[in-house]
Design a protein around this motif. Structure first.
Motif, PDB file in Angstrom:
ATOM      1  N   GLY A  96     -10.542  -8.628 -33.374  1.00  0.00           N
ATOM      2  CA  GLY A  96     -11.085  -8.083 -31.579  1.00  0.00           C
ATOM      3  C   GLY A  96      -9.606  -7.792 -30.899  1.00  0.00           C
ATOM      4  O   GLY A  96      -9.542  -7.306 -29.932  1.00  0.00           O
ATOM      5  N   ASP A  97      -9.562  -9.529 -30.736  1.00  0.00           N
ATOM      6  CA  ASP A  97      -8.195  -9.140 -29.815  1.00  0.00           C
ATOM      7  C   ASP A  97      -6.354  -9.333 -30.588  1.00  0.00           C
ATOM      8  O   ASP A  97      -6.800  -9.551 -31.729  1.00  0.00           O
ATOM      9  N   ALA A  98      -5.043  -9.021 -29.814  1.00  0.00           N
ATOM     10  CA  ALA A  98      -4.261  -9.045 -29.888  1.00  0.00           C
ATOM     11  C   ALA A  98      -4.081 -10.647 -30.890  1.00  0.00           C
ATOM     12  O   ALA A  98      -4.332 -11.484 -30.378  1.00  0.00           O
ATOM     13  N   VAL A  99      -3.819 -10.281 -31.884  1.00  0.00           N
ATOM     14  CA  VAL A  99      -2.392 -11.692 -33.130  1.00  0.00           C
ATOM     15  C   VAL A  99      -1.161 -11.515 -32.159  1.00  0.00           C
ATOM     16  O   VAL A  99      -0.504 -10.397 -32.400  1.00  0.00           O
ATOM     17  N   ILE A 100      -0.993 -13.402 -31.511  1.00  0.00           N
ATOM     18  CA  ILE A 100       0.344 -13.369 -31.079  1.00  0.00           C
ATOM     19  C   ILE A 100       1.109 -14.441 -31.456  1.00  0.00           C
ATOM     20  O   ILE A 100       0.334 -15.032 -31.652  1.00  0.00           O
ATOM     21  N   THR A 101       2.510 -13.664 -32.028  1.00  0.00           N
ATOM     22  CA  THR A 101       3.386 -14.373 -32.650  1.00  0.00           C
ATOM     23  C   THR A 101       4.841 -14.868 -32.641  1.00  0.00           C
ATOM     24  O   THR A 101       4.972 -13.653 -31.608  1.00  0.00           O
ATOM     25  N   ARG A 102       5.198 -15.301 -32.695  1.00  0.00           N
ATOM     26  CA  ARG A 102       6.571 -15.298 -32.162  1.00  0.00           C
ATOM     27  C   ARG A 102       7.961 -15.822 -33.714  1.00  0.00           C
ATOM     28  O   ARG A 102       7.524 -16.914 -34.979  1.00  0.00           O
ATOM     29  N   ARG A 103       8.510 -14.966 -33.584  1.00  0.00           N
ATOM     30  CA  ARG A 103       9.389 -15.278 -35.530  1.00  0.00           C
ATOM     31  C   ARG A 103      11.162 -15.210 -35.173  1.00  0.00           C
ATOM     32  O   ARG A 103      11.438 -14.640 -33.570  1.00  0.00           O
TER      33      ARG A 103
END
Length: 253
Positions: A96-103
């Protein structure tokens, strides 16, 4: 046994070491064994369920021309979309919401890798890299390699090539004994004649399977050492590309 030489260079590289799909996608500071074998398998057209037995006898030496600079990139996935178009969950629903990732990436890094193994395996891999089924990349599909990628095939003495013939992708390096500069190496065996000079590190990057639901990896020990390399391999930036292409054309046929 014979060898081939690869030059892994590009604006960005990312050699995942500990994370699969997680909020933080890490990168090792060097090309991992799993990523290199994945590159070869993709070039040969193998899918993720193909066994990896044909790669078990390969050995790697990594010359670290430029270690690069660590870079973290902020990503969001699935934001601003209807719920049924956002990221799927393990239970079959959607977040439902955005998934936040740090690559994490290495920027401006350069490695020269000697890959040693039985001659039929090395010949097969070299042919696949020259005529890949799926294009090679530096850990992630967005990380496109510079040319030349394949520097040399049919190498009988990779140590000599790395120490005396392959151009260094740096304009300067610390001075070593007369006529040499000092460069870092990573090996799967302690350096001959000076095993006590190498630092050891344990990494979990030996692939047992790339199958999406059955991925598993084993451990190996790496030996890191700083060694003298011929200073004649240093090239001014304006000359480096020509020297690399000349070297590759002479040796990669």
């Amino acid at each position: 046994m014979t060898a081939l030489l690869l030059r892994l260079a590009g604006p960005l590289q990312s050699w995942g070491e500990r994370s699969a799909f997680a909020a933080v996608r890490d990168s090792a500071s060097f090309p991992t064994r799993s990523a290199l074998i994945g590159m070869f398998a993709a070039a040969e057209g193998h899918d993720r369920h193909t066994g990896l037995e044909s790669y078990k006898r390969l050995e790697f030496i990594v010359r670290i021309d430029r270690p690069g600079v660590h870079l973290a990139d902020y990503h969001t996935v699935g934001g601003g979309l209807p719920k049924d178009h956002t990221v799927a969950t393990a239970g079959g629903s959607h977040k439902g919401d955005a998934v936040i990732t740090r690559r994490h990436y290495l920027a401006d890094a350069v490695f020269v890798v000697a890959v040693t193994g039985p001659e039929p395996d090395i010949t097969r891999i070299a042919h696949a890299l020259q005529h890949p089924c799926w294009a090679p990349y530096l850990g992630r599909r967005a990380c496109v390699p510079d040319e030349p990628l394949l520097l040399h095939t049919g190498v009988t003495d990779p140590e000599t090539e790395l120490h005396t013939r392959v151009p260094l992708s740096i304009p300067r390096a610390p001075k070593g004994p007369e006529g040499t500069v000092l460069v870092d190496f990573l090996r799967e065996r302690a350096p001959a004649g000076r095993p006590g000079d190498a630092a050891t590190l344990s990494v979990n990057d030996v692939p047992g399977s790339f199958a999406p639901h059955h991925r598993h990896y084993g451990k190996r020990t790496l030996y890191r050492s700083t060694e003298p390399v011929a200073a004649t391999l240093l090239a001014p930036p304006a000359e480096l590309n020509d020297r690399l292409i000349t070297y590759a054309l002479e040796n990669a046929a």
